[in-house]
Design an enzyme around this catalytic site. Sequence first.
Site, PDB file in Angstrom:
ATOM      1  N   ASP A 260     -12.207  -8.886   4.778  1.00 25.00           N
ATOM      2  CA  ASP A 260     -13.535  -8.858   4.147  1.00 25.00           C
ATOM      3  C   ASP A 260     -14.123 -10.266   4.124  1.00 25.00           C
ATOM      4  OD1 ASP A 260     -13.389  -6.127   3.539  1.00 25.00           O
ATOM      5  OD2 ASP A 260     -14.195  -6.404   1.523  1.00 25.00           O
TER       6      ASP A 260
ATOM      7  N   ASP B 249      -3.204 -18.021  -0.051  1.00 26.70           N
ATOM      8  CA  ASP B 249      -4.252 -18.684  -0.848  1.00 26.70           C
ATOM      9  C   ASP B 249      -4.923 -19.790  -0.033  1.00 26.70           C
ATOM     10  OD1 ASP B 249      -1.805 -20.017  -0.950  1.00 26.70           O
ATOM     11  OD2 ASP B 249      -2.004 -20.660  -3.039  1.00 26.70           O
TER      12      ASP B 249
ATOM     13  N   TYR C  68       0.821  -1.213   0.000  1.00 28.71           N
ATOM     14  CA  TYR C  68       0.000   0.000   0.000  1.00 28.71           C
ATOM     15  C   TYR C  68       0.856   1.266   0.000  1.00 28.71           C
ATOM     16  CZ  TYR C  68      -4.774  -1.744   0.796  1.00 28.71           C
ATOM     17  OH  TYR C  68      -6.015  -2.304   0.671  1.00 28.71           O
TER      18      TYR C  68
ATOM     19  N   LYS D 116       3.107 -15.304   1.738  1.00 25.59           N
ATOM     20  CA  LYS D 116       3.241 -15.991   0.451  1.00 25.59           C
ATOM     21  C   LYS D 116       4.738 -16.258   0.290  1.00 25.59           C
ATOM     22  CE  LYS D 116       1.528 -17.571  -3.434  1.00 25.59           C
ATOM     23  NZ  LYS D 116       0.598 -18.732  -3.504  1.00 25.59           N
TER      24      LYS D 116
ATOM     25  N   ASP E   1      -6.289  -6.834   4.132  1.00 26.37           N
ATOM     26  CA  ASP E   1      -7.451  -6.162   3.542  1.00 26.37           C
ATOM     27  C   ASP E   1      -8.415  -7.201   2.975  1.00 26.37           C
ATOM     28  OD1 ASP E   1      -9.031  -4.014   2.459  1.00 26.37           O
ATOM     29  OD2 ASP E   1      -8.123  -4.423   0.511  1.00 26.37           O
TER      30      ASP E   1
END
Length: 359
Positions: A253, A225, A142, A193, A249
């Site tokens: 959600d 993942d 970000y 990751k 982020d």
Amino acid sequence: MQAKRVLTLAGDGIGPEIMQQGTRVLEAIAKKFDLPLQIETALIGGAAVDVEGQPLPESTLAAAKQSDAILLGAVGGPQWDTLPRPQRPEQGLLGIRSQLKLFANLRPALLFEPLASASSLKPEVVAGLDLLIIRELTGGIYFGQPRGVETLNDGEREGFNTYRYRESEIKRIGHVAFQAAQRRGKKLCSVDKANVLEVTGLWREVMNELAAEYPDVELTHMYVDNAAMQLVRAPKQFDVMVTGNMFGDILSDEAAMLTGSIGMLPSASLAESGLGMYEPCHGSAPDIAGQDKSNPLAMILSVAMMLRYSLQYPEAAAAIEQAVADVLTQGLRTADIAHDGDAIIGTKAMGEAVIKALN
Ligand code: IPM
Ligand code: MG
């Protein structure tokens, strides 16, 4: 006792209408527990762009720095999407997070029992769900430099961002996560990751190093993942999850939806100084703005988190959480959490019901 200063930043879309209910609940709880609070307001996001020409005016930042805690509604809307990036509402939010060094974002996903059937997953998969996502909020892709869109020599455009974390940034969020796990179920899952990205390989190494300081916490690692898949397969395996800005982020959600609606989830963004900003995990929902349809409970639960983490009024926080549980038990539902044939109430009525339950 000196009054604690709370700054409210309603923002855009449904922001103002949920903030109105959040503020009413805050005023009601202050009265009930005789808490000295001084509530101020300022502009952020598109609302600030319209008045001041920029999403995070100096005056808002100054007011935020002088407050004990900040409540934020939501920012963004289609009318500002064509502005140059630095003037978009989202930059107001990213700017305040970064300027106030709010690096630790706590996003709890707690299922209120009466909402088990509102989840898109089977009730038995989500019943009893109580997990906490800790998202690094002021670094990673970000904020990484360099970033931009450039035109290459052959005339084709190329967009790029940089995913980077310093060791100290990883340690800082790691300590928050291990300590949160110590206060809860003592299980921490770090999401990365590391099979592909060097930066998250370092993330994993640093988490492993920190683990030595927290022998009572069981640390595991998961690729992002797989974590996304496990969250819908068997979310109750998780206690605390810690991850970087972008993965956090996305996963927050996903986790939010397990609880029935993203309209239920509060969050806290904390600085080392103890200053905190509290906001719902959901966005500004411009499609339903101003129609008294939005769910104010994430905002109201954010008020509770603020009372607990920044203002040190844990009884007041617990009273609000209990009032929210009570209205759900009474069967009161906004549209997002309604299920077959439930009667639906609006934003204001939900706020009023919480205040009634408080008293
Ligand atoms: C969130 C939001 C923000 C983010 C947007 C509005 C910039 O999605 O708080 O999760 O990506 O952090
Ligand atoms: Mg988000």
